[in-house]
Design an enzyme around this catalytic site. Structure first.
Site, short mmCIF file in Angstrom:
data_model
loop_
_atom_site.label_atom_id
_atom_site.label_comp_id
_atom_site.label_asym_id
_atom_site.label_seq_id
_atom_site.Cartn_x
_atom_site.Cartn_y
_atom_site.Cartn_z
NE ARG A 23 -23.65 24.25 -38.73
CZ ARG A 23 -24.09 24.40 -37.49
NH1 ARG A 23 -24.82 25.46 -37.16
NH2 ARG A 23 -23.82 23.49 -36.57
N GLY A 85 -33.33 37.99 -43.60
CA GLY A 85 -33.51 37.90 -42.17
C GLY A 85 -34.88 37.35 -41.79
CE1 TYR A 379 -42.29 -9.05 -60.99
CE2 TYR A 379 -39.98 -9.59 -60.65
CZ TYR A 379 -40.96 -8.81 -61.25
OH TYR A 379 -40.60 -7.82 -62.13
#
Length: 463
Positions: A23, A85, A379
Site C-alpha cells: 500500500r 503470518g 570550488y
C-alpha cells in the site's frame, strides 16, 4: 499487582518487518520511510535501546537487503520466507535466540511510536504475582476498524483473543483491541508457537493464538492497556505516513515549548528527531530543521529559514530566508540575514553576513562584516578550497573571494573586488577594472538608436 522488573533480568526484542508494504507503493521498504528525518524502524529501535535489550532481532522478508543494510551493526536479522503470518514470523527468530532464557518483547517495525515506559509496563506485568504466560498491549481506538479483539476480565486477565475476520458480532462489539505487541518469557515463547495452527479464515499462523494455546493449558494471560491509541498506530500507506509525521511533529513542538522555546506559529515549524534547542530560543513561522541541528540559548531563527547539520550559538540571529547547510557553525552573537547560505563554514563571534551571501568552506573571524552579494568561490570544478577571513575584516559588497585565499585581521576588501591573492592585516585591497568615462557617448547612442528605430517603422508602413 505488578512488581518492578528485576533490573538484572534480561530481555530481547523481536521486531517484525517482513511484510511487502504494497500500500506504500514504493521501492523503499515501508519501515524505512522517515518520520522527522529518521526511518520509522530506527525510531522504534531507539525506544527499545533505552531499556538496554540483550539482543534485538529484526525479522525480514520482502526488501530484506534494504533492512539488513539499515540495521547492520545494530541488530541481528532472521528471514521469513514465505510469509505465513505473524506467528510464523516470530518463529524465524528462534535460531537467533537459541538458549536465551530472558523475556522477549515482540514489536512491529511499522508501529514506531511505542514508548519505552509502555514496553517496561509490559515486561513488569509479565512478572507480576499471577505470572501471566503472555502479556498483550491493548488499546481502545475511536474506530475499531478491522482490529483483532481482546476479550478480558475486569482484572485484565484475557479470556480470549480473536481476529476481526473470525470474531462474532458480540466479540466485535468489544472496544478493547489488540495492538499485536506482546511480552513472553523466552522459554515459553517458541514452545507456545510450535502449537499454533492455521485453521482460520486466512490460513495463517497468528501470533495472538499463543494466548489461546496457553489458556488451553490452564494458564492465564494479561492485557496492559495504553492510554494513548496513537502510540500503537500502524503505518501502511502514504496517508498514514503523513498522519504519523503530523502526530510526531505535534508532540515535538509541544515538547519544545514546554522546555522554554517560543514558536510564533507552531504548526509551521518542522523538527528532526535529533534537533536540540536551548532555552529562550525564538523560532518564527515556516522554519525547517533537517537532521543534525543544535541551537543554543537565546538564539532567534527567523521566518522561512532552513537548517541542516548546523550549530547555532548563543544569541545568534538566523534569517529570514537563510539556509544553513551541513558544517555551518555560528558562534555567539553571529548573524546571518536574508538569502544567506552557509556550508562547512564558521562565522565567528559577533560576525555578520546580513544579505545575499554565500559562505562555503570558510572561516570568518570574530567581528568581521561580510557585505551584501559576497561569495567565497570554493570550488574549481575538481576540488574544494578554503577561505579564511580574519577578525574584524570588512568585505565590501559584491566581492568574490577566490579560494584558497586569506584575508588578514582588520583588512578591507573594497566593494566589487575579485580577490585571488592573500590580503595582509590592515590592508585595503581593491580589485576593479579601470573606470572608463566617455562624455556625451550615451546621448549620441540614444539618438542614433531612436533614429534607426524610426526608420525601421517607416519602412514597415511602406511595405
Amino acid at each position: 499487582m505488578a512488581r518492578p522488573m528485576d533490573i538484572t533480568r534480561e530481555f530481547a526484542a523481536v521486531i517484525l518487518a517482513a511484510g511487502k508494504g504494497t500500500r506504500m507503493k514504493s521501492q523503499v521498504h515501508k519501515v524505512l520511510h522517515p518520520i522527522g528525518g529518521r526511518a520509522m524502524l530506527h525510531h522504534l529501535m531507539a525506544s527499545v535501546n533505552e531499556l538496554s535489550p540483550r539482543q534485538t532481532v529484526v525479522v525480514v522478508g520482502s526488501g530484506r537487503d534494504q533492512i539488513e543494510s539499515a540495521v547492520a551493526g545494530r541488530a541481528a536479522t532472521a528471514l521469513q520466507e514465505p510469509q505465513l503470518g505473524t506467528g510464523h514470523a516470530v518463529q524465524q527468530a528462534a535460531a537467533a535466540l537459541a538458549g536465551f532464557t530472558g523475556d522477549v518483547l515482540i514489536l512491529y517495525g511499522d508501529v514506531p511510536f511505542v514508548r519505552p515506559a509502555t514496553m517496561q509496563r509490559m515486561l513488569d506485568r509479565l512478572h507480576a504475582d499471577d505470572a501471566p504466560a503472555v502479556v498483550v498491549l491493548g488499546f481502545e481506538p475511536a474506530d475499531t476498524l478491522q482490529y483483532g479483539r481482546v476479550i478480558a476480565a475486569a482484572d485484565g486477565t484475557i479470556e480470549k483473543m480473536v481476529e476481526h475476520k473470525d470474531a462474532s458480532a458480540a466479540e466485535r462489539a468489544c472496544r478493547l483491541c489488540n495492538s499485536g505487541l506482546m511480552a513472553v518469557r523466552g522459554p515459553d515463547l517458541f514452545a507456545l508457537l510450535d502449537r499454533v495452527g492455521n485453521d482460520n479464515a486466512a490460513g495463517e499462523y497468528y501470533l495472538v493464538d499463543v494466548v489461546n494455546v496457553a489458556r488451553a493449558d490452564g494458564r492465564k494471560s494479561a492485557v496492559v492497556v495504553t492510554d494513548d491509541p496513537g502510540e500503537v498506530a500502524g503505518i501502511n500507506s502514504r496517508g498514514e505516513l503523513a498522519d504519523a509525521e503530523a502526530q510526531w511533529q505535534r508532540f515535538r513542538r509541544d515538547e519544545a515549548m514546554a522546555a522554554g522555546v517560543s514558536l510564533r506559529a507552531p504548526d509551521t515549524v518542522f523538527f528532526s528527531y535529533d534537533t536540540v534547542l536551548g532555552r529562550d530560543v525564538t523560532i518564527e513561522q515556516n522554519v525547517v530543521f533537517g537532521p543534525g541541528v543544535s541551537v543554543a540559548d537565546g538564539a532567534t531563527i527567523r521566518a522561512f529559514s532552513h537548517l541542516e547539520g548546523a550549530k547555532v550559538g548563543e544569541d545568534c540571529q538566523v534569517g529570514p530566508f537563510a539556509r544553513l547547510r551541513p558544517g555551518a557553525v555560528m558562534e555567539k552573537g553571529a548573524r546571518v540575514g536574508n538569502f544567506v547560505e552557509m556550508k562547512n563554514a564558521t562565522l565567528g563571534e559577533g560576525a555578520k553576513a546580513n544579505h545575499l551571501t554565500y559562505l562555503g568552506d570558510a572561516d570568518v573571524g570574530a567581528g568581521a562584516n561580510i557585505g551584501a552579494g559576497t561569495i567565497t568561490c570554493n570550488y574549481d570544478g575538481y576540488f574544494k578550497h578554503r577561505t579564511v577571513i580574519g577578525p574584524r575584516a570588512f568585505i565590501g559588497s559584491n566581492s568574490a573571494l577566490i579560494a584558497p585565499v586569506r584575508i588578514g585581521a582588520d583588512a578591507i576588501v573594497a566593494a566589487g573586488s575579485a580577490v585571488s591573492r592573500d590580503v595582509d592585516e590592515g590592508e585595503l585591497r581593491m580589485v576593479r577594472a579601470e573606470q572608463l568615462v566617455k562624455p556625451g557617448w550615451a546621448d549620441r547612442f540614444h539618438d542614433a538608436m531612436k533614429k534607426k528605430k524610426a526608420q525601421e517603422r517607416s519602412a514597415g508602413k511602406k511595405g
